[in-house]
Write a protein that holds these residues in place. Structure first.
Motif, PDB file in Angstrom:
ATOM      1  N   LYS A 358       0.832  -1.218   0.000  1.00  0.00           N
ATOM      2  CA  LYS A 358       0.000   0.000   0.000  1.00  0.00           C
ATOM      3  C   LYS A 358       0.860   1.258   0.000  1.00  0.00           C
ATOM      4  N   LYS A 359       1.856   1.246   0.886  1.00  0.00           N
ATOM      5  CA  LYS A 359       2.660   2.472   1.081  1.00  0.00           C
ATOM      6  C   LYS A 359       4.098   2.092   1.397  1.00  0.00           C
ATOM      7  N   LEU A 360       5.021   2.957   1.047  1.00  0.00           N
ATOM      8  CA  LEU A 360       6.395   2.818   1.550  1.00  0.00           C
ATOM      9  C   LEU A 360       6.499   3.664   2.816  1.00  0.00           C
ATOM     10  N   GLN A 361       7.446   3.295   3.691  1.00  0.00           N
ATOM     11  CA  GLN A 361       7.681   4.112   4.894  1.00  0.00           C
ATOM     12  C   GLN A 361       9.018   4.847   4.745  1.00  0.00           C
ATOM     13  N   ALA A 362       9.026   6.082   5.142  1.00  0.00           N
ATOM     14  CA  ALA A 362      10.268   6.870   5.080  1.00  0.00           C
ATOM     15  C   ALA A 362      11.344   6.194   5.939  1.00  0.00           C
ATOM     16  N   ALA A 363      12.596   6.354   5.527  1.00  0.00           N
ATOM     17  CA  ALA A 363      13.701   5.767   6.315  1.00  0.00           C
ATOM     18  C   ALA A 363      14.999   6.459   5.932  1.00  0.00           C
ATOM     19  N   GLN A 364      16.054   6.149   6.645  1.00  0.00           N
ATOM     20  CA  GLN A 364      17.390   6.601   6.245  1.00  0.00           C
ATOM     21  C   GLN A 364      17.942   5.529   5.311  1.00  0.00           C
ATOM     22  N   VAL A 365      18.354   5.927   4.120  1.00  0.00           N
ATOM     23  CA  VAL A 365      18.839   4.947   3.132  1.00  0.00           C
ATOM     24  C   VAL A 365      20.138   5.449   2.516  1.00  0.00           C
ATOM     25  N   MET A 366      20.796   4.542   1.785  1.00  0.00           N
ATOM     26  CA  MET A 366      22.113   4.871   1.222  1.00  0.00           C
ATOM     27  C   MET A 366      22.147   4.572  -0.271  1.00  0.00           C
ATOM     28  N   ALA A 367      22.603   5.547  -1.050  1.00  0.00           N
ATOM     29  CA  ALA A 367      22.717   5.343  -2.502  1.00  0.00           C
ATOM     30  C   ALA A 367      23.965   4.504  -2.788  1.00  0.00           C
ATOM     31  N   SER A 368      23.882   3.649  -3.806  1.00  0.00           N
ATOM     32  CA  SER A 368      25.031   2.772  -4.119  1.00  0.00           C
ATOM     33  C   SER A 368      25.580   3.042  -5.511  1.00  0.00           C
ATOM     34  N   ASP A 369      24.716   3.541  -6.411  1.00  0.00           N
ATOM     35  CA  ASP A 369      25.202   3.879  -7.748  1.00  0.00           C
ATOM     36  C   ASP A 369      24.262   4.931  -8.324  1.00  0.00           C
ATOM     37  N   LEU A 370      24.584   5.400  -9.487  1.00  0.00           N
ATOM     38  CA  LEU A 370      23.875   6.552 -10.053  1.00  0.00           C
ATOM     39  C   LEU A 370      22.370   6.349 -10.145  1.00  0.00           C
ATOM     40  N   ARG A 371      21.928   5.270 -10.742  1.00  0.00           N
ATOM     41  CA  ARG A 371      20.494   5.110 -10.980  1.00  0.00           C
ATOM     42  C   ARG A 371      19.788   4.592  -9.736  1.00  0.00           C
ATOM     43  N   ALA A 372      20.502   3.892  -8.873  1.00  0.00           N
ATOM     44  CA  ALA A 372      19.914   3.469  -7.590  1.00  0.00           C
ATOM     45  C   ALA A 372      19.549   4.711  -6.783  1.00  0.00           C
ATOM     46  N   SER A 373      20.400   5.755  -6.858  1.00  0.00           N
ATOM     47  CA  SER A 373      20.113   6.974  -6.075  1.00  0.00           C
ATOM     48  C   SER A 373      18.820   7.604  -6.587  1.00  0.00           C
ATOM     49  N   ALA A 374      18.599   7.527  -7.897  1.00  0.00           N
ATOM     50  CA  ALA A 374      17.349   8.102  -8.448  1.00  0.00           C
ATOM     51  C   ALA A 374      16.149   7.307  -7.966  1.00  0.00           C
ATOM     52  N   SER A 375      16.311   5.995  -7.853  1.00  0.00           N
ATOM     53  CA  SER A 375      15.179   5.153  -7.410  1.00  0.00           C
ATOM     54  C   SER A 375      14.839   5.454  -5.957  1.00  0.00           C
ATOM     55  N   LEU A 376      15.850   5.822  -5.167  1.00  0.00           N
ATOM     56  CA  LEU A 376      15.617   6.127  -3.743  1.00  0.00           C
ATOM     57  C   LEU A 376      14.970   7.502  -3.600  1.00  0.00           C
ATOM     58  N   VAL A 377      15.294   8.441  -4.488  1.00  0.00           N
ATOM     59  CA  VAL A 377      14.626   9.755  -4.465  1.00  0.00           C
ATOM     60  C   VAL A 377      13.133   9.556  -4.746  1.00  0.00           C
ATOM     61  N   ILE A 378      12.830   8.753  -5.760  1.00  0.00           N
ATOM     62  CA  ILE A 378      11.412   8.502  -6.091  1.00  0.00           C
ATOM     63  C   ILE A 378      10.715   7.818  -4.915  1.00  0.00           C
ATOM     64  N   ALA A 379      11.415   6.887  -4.257  1.00  0.00           N
ATOM     65  CA  ALA A 379      10.836   6.208  -3.088  1.00  0.00           C
ATOM     66  C   ALA A 379      10.567   7.224  -1.973  1.00  0.00           C
ATOM     67  N   GLY A 380      11.496   8.158  -1.789  1.00  0.00           N
ATOM     68  CA  GLY A 380      11.311   9.189  -0.760  1.00  0.00           C
ATOM     69  C   GLY A 380      10.124  10.079  -1.071  1.00  0.00           C
ATOM     70  N   LEU A 381       9.888  10.333  -2.359  1.00  0.00           N
ATOM     71  CA  LEU A 381       8.772  11.203  -2.755  1.00  0.00           C
ATOM     72  C   LEU A 381       7.429  10.557  -2.419  1.00  0.00           C
ATOM     73  N   ILE A 382       7.386   9.186  -2.472  1.00  0.00           N
ATOM     74  CA  ILE A 382       6.083   8.514  -2.255  1.00  0.00           C
ATOM     75  C   ILE A 382       5.938   7.972  -0.837  1.00  0.00           C
ATOM     76  N   ALA A 383       7.034   7.940  -0.065  1.00  0.00           N
ATOM     77  CA  ALA A 383       6.921   7.381   1.303  1.00  0.00           C
ATOM     78  C   ALA A 383       6.339   8.443   2.242  1.00  0.00           C
ATOM     79  N   GLU A 384       5.641   7.949   3.254  1.00  0.00           N
ATOM     80  CA  GLU A 384       5.112   8.881   4.263  1.00  0.00           C
ATOM     81  C   GLU A 384       6.232   9.236   5.239  1.00  0.00           C
ATOM     82  N   GLY A 385       6.449  10.531   5.469  1.00  0.00           N
ATOM     83  CA  GLY A 385       7.474  10.917   6.439  1.00  0.00           C
ATOM     84  C   GLY A 385       8.737  11.408   5.777  1.00  0.00           C
ATOM     85  N   THR A 386       9.803  11.483   6.568  1.00  0.00           N
ATOM     86  CA  THR A 386      11.061  12.092   6.107  1.00  0.00           C
ATOM     87  C   THR A 386      12.106  11.029   5.780  1.00  0.00           C
TER      88      THR A 386
END
Ligand code: EPZ
Length: 417
Positions: A358-386
């Motif tokens: 249903k939803k992703l939850q905000a968390a502290q995460v770590m980028a590992s490569d160029l496109r992975a970092s973009a996927s984590l930004v998109i995840a942050g945009l849709i997760a509830e919280g910071t």
């Protein structure tokens, strides 16, 4: 090291302008080595990787003048044929100076690029191609040394399509004696852009964009002005972000012909995609359909969009099978998405099963490569919280001012020094 902080839940809306393509700019800037004079580039993206290749060319003796998105390289002052470890290790694509250096100077020493998070990234096809053109290749103390009095045109068959391998050998063959044919060549738009630029410089190339490229060697290449094509992966990244946030975004200055694979997949998930000239409008859908994807060489679905698409599938209805067929370890972002509440299981290393939640939850995460970092930004945009993403230097390598572009679209995103 900088971090990116995102407070999720905003629907993206408004307009974003696409920058020049990193993966077109790098081989094009490397091709300036072939010219005993100036080559001018416009629409150059302002990225870490561009700074890296400029540093490398200056270390070889070239002069680089740059301002905003303009770059002028003068290759006439090149007086060194060695690309040093310290510069190459910062960017694997430095291997792209190998072909031009051997072609123009008959000799090159380039540090063997290491692997990276997504795989071993060997360059064996680059080297066997140069050997086919008559170069003597040796690898000692971590350096590739290529020597050739004069390269001689020949047939080169790639075991599998290689983007920078095709680019390196196409550049090398432009100054070889006689004709070369590259078979099973990569067909990416960045290869067509490079061929168009080389032809403008005086090269004789036919078939770029198909699996068979013929290059007839010429004596020398001349100074030209080159405009970098739009970045199709940045375009796809913003398209997926608009879909994931159920937003409504106008993506301007892009090349829709280069992203057929992405458009068809995004439509299959239920997003509305409208194209008018160089603008794409993506309107999300509150219910995202889960679909399967398999990454393939162009014109198949691009591996550089796999991570971003996986994020979209984490909140789709149903299950999605993602098959990464190009690189052996390109699911590192999955571990971070799991920390955000995604339901992903990986079997046999290159097949991931994503079950929509249903939803992703905000968390502290770590980028590992160029496109992975973009996927984590998109995840942050849709997760509830910071959500806080660390190691964002990976992102700075390939996305020009990404947090500014996302905040202009209404995202609550900021860079923390
Ligand atoms: C280019 O890398 C891109 N980089 C990559 O983008 C992109 O993911 C990749 O093409 C595939 O599309 C640039 O253009 C600068 P390959 P490249 O040679 O050329 C194997 C990004 O995010 N292979 O097409 O290095 C290789 O291991 C980056 O912008 C060999 O085995 O990729 C891979 O499995 C990441 N031997 C496959 O071929 C070789 O000599 C395709 O790699 C060369 C490649």
């Amino acid at each position: 090291m900088d971090k990116i902080k995102i407070i999720g839940g905003q629907k993206l809306h408004g307009e974003v302008k696409i920058s020049g393509a990193k993966n077109a700019a790098l081989p094009l800037i490397a091709s300036s080595i072939l010219v005993n004079g100036k080559t001018c580039f416009t629409n150059v993206p302002d990225l870490m990787d561009i700074s890296s290749i400029k540093l490398l060319l200056e270390d070889l003796g070239a002069t680089c003048e740059s301002s905003d998105n303009y770059l002028e390289v003068n290759g006439s002052s090149i007086n060194k044929i060695e690309a040093e470890y310290d510069l190459v290790r910062k960017m694997r694509a430095s291997i792209l100076v190998l072909g031009p250096l051997v072609a123009r100077f008959g000799h090159a020493k380039v540090s063997l690029p290491g692997g990276c998070a997504i795989g071993a990234r060997p360059v064996n096809m680059h080297l066997s191609g140069l050997e086919a053109l008559g170069a003597n290749i040796s690898i000692e103390h971590g350096y590739i040394e290529a020597k050739a009095g004069k390269l001689i045109g020949n047939e080169i068959y790639f075991d599998m399509p290689t983007v920078t391998g095709t680019e390196n050998l196409m550049m090398a063959a432009t100054l070889a004696k006689g004709t070369s044919v590259l078979r099973n060549a990569a067909r990416e738009p960045e290869i067509v852009a490079l061929a168009d630029a080389l032809i403008k410089m005086g090269a004789k190339i036919h078939g770029a964009g198909t699996a068979i490229i013929t290059i007839e060697g010429v004596k020398e290449l001349s100074s030209v002005d080159i405009e970098i094509i739009p970045d199709r992966i940045e375009t796809g990244t913003f398209m997926v972000a608009a879909a994931a946030t159920n937003g409504d975004v106008l993506i301007k200055g892009c090349e829709p012909d280069h992203i057929g694979g992405i458009i068809s997949k995004l439509k299959a998930t239920g997003s509305r995609v409208e194209i008018v000239a160089d603008t794409i409008r993506v309107k999300g859908n509150s219910s995202i359909k889960s679909i399967d994807i398999k990454t393939l060489p162009y014109p198949g679905f691009p591996t550089d969009m796999q991570a971003q698409f996986m994020t979209l599938m984490t909140i789709a209805k149903g299950n999605s099978v993602i098959h990464e067929s190009i690189f052996e370890n390109r699911f590192v972002h999955a571990n971070e998405l799991l920390r955000m509440g995604a339901d992903i299981s990986i079997s046999s290393g290159n097949i991931a099963m994503v079950r929509g939640v249903k939803k992703l939850q905000a968390a502290q995460v770590m980028a590992s490569d160029l496109r992975a970092s973009a996927s984590l930004v998109i995840a942050g945009l849709i997760a509830e919280g910071t959500t806080v993403i660390s190691r964002v230097y990976h992102m700075d390598r390939g996305y020009e001012g990404i947090e500014k572009k996302f905040s202009l679209l209404g995202a609550n995103i900021e860079r923390i020094k």
